[in-house]
Write a protein that holds these residues in place. Structure first.
Motif, PDB file in Angstrom:
ATOM      1  N   ALA A  83       0.802  -1.213   0.000  1.00 33.00           N
ATOM      2  CA  ALA A  83       0.000   0.000   0.000  1.00 33.00           C
ATOM      3  C   ALA A  83       0.843   1.274   0.000  1.00 33.00           C
ATOM      4  CB  ALA A  83      -0.936   0.013   1.207  1.00 33.00           C
ATOM      5  N   LYS A  92      -1.971  -8.196   1.158  1.00 34.13           N
ATOM      6  CA  LYS A  92      -1.894  -6.750   1.309  1.00 34.13           C
ATOM      7  C   LYS A  92      -3.271  -6.113   1.165  1.00 34.13           C
ATOM      8  CE  LYS A  92       2.508  -6.923   1.825  1.00 34.13           C
ATOM      9  NZ  LYS A  92       3.104  -6.648   3.155  1.00 34.13           N
ATOM     10  N   GLY A 138      -5.107  -1.826   1.356  1.00 30.93           N
ATOM     11  CA  GLY A 138      -4.845  -0.396   1.502  1.00 30.93           C
ATOM     12  C   GLY A 138      -4.468   0.336   0.239  1.00 30.93           C
ATOM     13  N   ASP A 188     -10.698  -4.393  -1.680  1.00 33.79           N
ATOM     14  CA  ASP A 188      -9.959  -5.154  -0.673  1.00 33.79           C
ATOM     15  C   ASP A 188     -10.842  -6.209  -0.015  1.00 33.79           C
ATOM     16  OD1 ASP A 188      -7.399  -4.130  -0.941  1.00 33.79           O
ATOM     17  OD2 ASP A 188      -7.708  -2.536   0.530  1.00 33.79           O
ATOM     18  N   ALA A 221      -1.725  -3.512   6.025  1.00 35.80           N
ATOM     19  CA  ALA A 221      -1.890  -2.211   5.375  1.00 35.80           C
ATOM     20  C   ALA A 221      -0.585  -1.461   5.223  1.00 35.80           C
ATOM     21  CB  ALA A 221      -2.890  -1.354   6.156  1.00 35.80           C
ATOM     22  N   ARG A 240      -0.491   2.447   5.933  1.00 37.14           N
ATOM     23  CA  ARG A 240      -1.121   3.379   4.995  1.00 37.14           C
ATOM     24  C   ARG A 240      -2.183   4.287   5.627  1.00 37.14           C
ATOM     25  NH1 ARG A 240      -1.755   3.575  -0.658  1.00 37.14           N
ATOM     26  NH2 ARG A 240      -2.935   5.446  -1.150  1.00 37.14           N
ATOM     27  N   PHE A 241      -2.892   3.836   6.632  1.00 36.86           N
ATOM     28  CA  PHE A 241      -4.131   4.488   7.037  1.00 36.86           C
ATOM     29  C   PHE A 241      -3.932   5.585   8.076  1.00 36.86           C
ATOM     30  CE2 PHE A 241      -6.088   0.043   6.306  1.00 36.86           C
ATOM     31  CZ  PHE A 241      -6.191   0.285   4.937  1.00 36.86           C
ATOM     32  N   TYR A 290     -11.804   0.426   8.229  1.00 33.90           N
ATOM     33  CA  TYR A 290     -11.397  -0.922   7.836  1.00 33.90           C
ATOM     34  C   TYR A 290     -11.630  -1.908   8.971  1.00 33.90           C
ATOM     35  CZ  TYR A 290      -9.275  -0.645   3.181  1.00 33.90           C
ATOM     36  OH  TYR A 290      -9.083  -0.559   1.822  1.00 33.90           O
ATOM     37  N   ALA A 314      -1.774  -0.986  10.628  1.00 37.21           N
ATOM     38  CA  ALA A 314      -2.813  -0.143  10.034  1.00 37.21           C
ATOM     39  C   ALA A 314      -2.285   1.255   9.733  1.00 37.21           C
ATOM     40  CB  ALA A 314      -4.008  -0.062  10.973  1.00 37.21           C
TER      41      ALA A 314
END
Length: 388
Positions: free
Chosen positions: A20, A182, A184, A191, A212, A215-216, A224, A239
């Motif tokens: 991601a 994977k 994200g 996903d 992830a 990425r978030f 998510y 995350a």
């Protein structure tokens, strides 16, 4: 015993696809060879190491600082009472005048050098590294085999759900029973379709982990988490940013399933802060510290001590990296399992060429050292590069 020479070189890693955050085109790591004055079968005894997988080569730090310190040292200062090169003493010398903090590429450089030193030491003692570790740190008890999961499910242009299912079926055919994919880099809907297919293929959510790769932001992580909860996944990994301990703690308050993180924490100090402030739960969560990225074994042992003081079992550790050094630590120190890269990050991904995965577990070859010589493509590269 004396060190005669220390060599380093960037090692290209072949790995199509992306997670991601990054793609892996042109990825390198650093390989190290420590040449000793001991002879085996007419050749000098050499220890080999590398700085794990997923970060770039760091040869400048080794060439400019760490290797010169070891080369300039009195050989007696690098030996223990047995007269053999001591990785702990070498670590202290290589890290002289390094200021606290800043645990980035320096940690990977030391990890590569440290792996080579432990490879050399276990070869000198004519023991597989995991048995040497078990003898020193676990009263001689080593695990007979180690649980491993297949890490894959990378984003590749044009690769849809059908291709992902084919990939996972290949892992099942190889003997794996758990996998990680994977998330994200696509929409949540895409996903979720990938996760649904993975769960159906592997035979249950408890056999599928998702990653992830940091990425978030916190709101996306929570979105998510709500969507993932019904799958009852093996774990939800990294995350958010690995140093955003507040995000990790809030996520743990809202997600009952296991969380995993730690592969991008490169020191025992950062590991301690994760356990203090990251809301991690010792009864279910997974820690993924990678020795090759985090200063090598001396600091890894400090991390395990910190875990113990916070009520964590070493069985909660499933090291990142999918390589033989992490596998030796898992078997020798009694960790919970190990990542595996059966199809990517070559020539480092996966274990010895003759290793066989049976029902999601693998045994280690009974050869001295880490066993990098048992990976044919890797050994050919090491031999050509370092004239081993």
């Amino acid at each position: 015993m004396k060190i005669l020479q220390i060599l380093e070189s960037p090692l290209p890693i072949t790995s199509p696809g992306a997670n991601a955050m990054v793609d892996f085109a042109g990825l390198t790591t650093t390989a190290v060879a420590v040449v000793s004055d001991q002879m085996r079968e007419g050749k000098p005894l050499v220890g080999f190491g590398f700085g794990s997988i997923g970060r770039w080569a760091v040869g400048g730090i080794l060439r400019d600082r760490m290797i010169p310190r070891l080369v300039a040292a009195d050989p007696a200062d690098l030996r223990d009472d047995c007269g053999l090169v001591d990785p702990f003493r070498c670590w202290d010398v290589a890290m002289r005048n390094e200021k606290p903090g800043g645990h980035g590429d320096r940690a990977s450089a030391m990890g590569a050098l440290d792996m080579a030193l432990w490879d050399l030491r276990s070869k000198a003692e004519e023991l597989p590294l995991y048995r040497l570790l078990a003898n020193r740190f676990r009263s001689g008890v080593a695990d007979a085999d180690v649980a491993v999961y297949a890490a894959g499910g990378y984003y590749v242009p044009g690769k849809g759900v059908e291709a992902l299912v084919d990939e996972l079926k290949g892992y099942l055919d190889l003997g794996y029973r758990e996998t990680k994919i994977k998330i994200g880099a696509a929409s949540l809907a895409e996903d979720l379709a990938r996760i649904e297919a993975a769960v159906a293929t592997m035979g249950g959510g408890d056999r599928v982990a998702v990653d992830a790769n940091g990425r978030f932001d916190i709101q996306t992580a929570l979105t998510y988490a709500k969507a993932l909860e019904p799958f009852k996944l093996r774990w939800f990994e990294e995350a958010g940013d690995p140093l955003d301990f507040r995000l990790q703690a809030v996520l743990a308050e809202h997600y009952d399933g296991p969380l995993a993180t730690g592969e991008n924490l490169f020191s025992s100090q950062d590991a301690r802060n994760l356990l203090r402030y990251g809301g991690m739960r010792a009864d279910r969560d997974i820690l993924q510290f990678d020795c090759g990225l985090a200063y090598g074994l001396p600091d890894y042992l400090r991390t395990l001590d910190i875990m113990h003081s916070h009520g964590w079992s070493p069985r909660s550790v499933h090291p990142h990296g999918g390589h033989q050094m992490s596998l030796h630590l898992a078997a020798g120190l009694g960790l919970g399992g190990n990542e595996s890269y059966p199809g990517v990050f070559q020539p480092l991904g996966g274990f010895a060429d003759n290793s066989e995965i049976k029902d999601g577990r693998v045994t280690l070859p009974d050869v001295p050292g880490v066993g990098l010589e048992l990976k044919g493509d890797l050994w050919n590269w090491l031999n050509d590069t370092f004239d081993a």
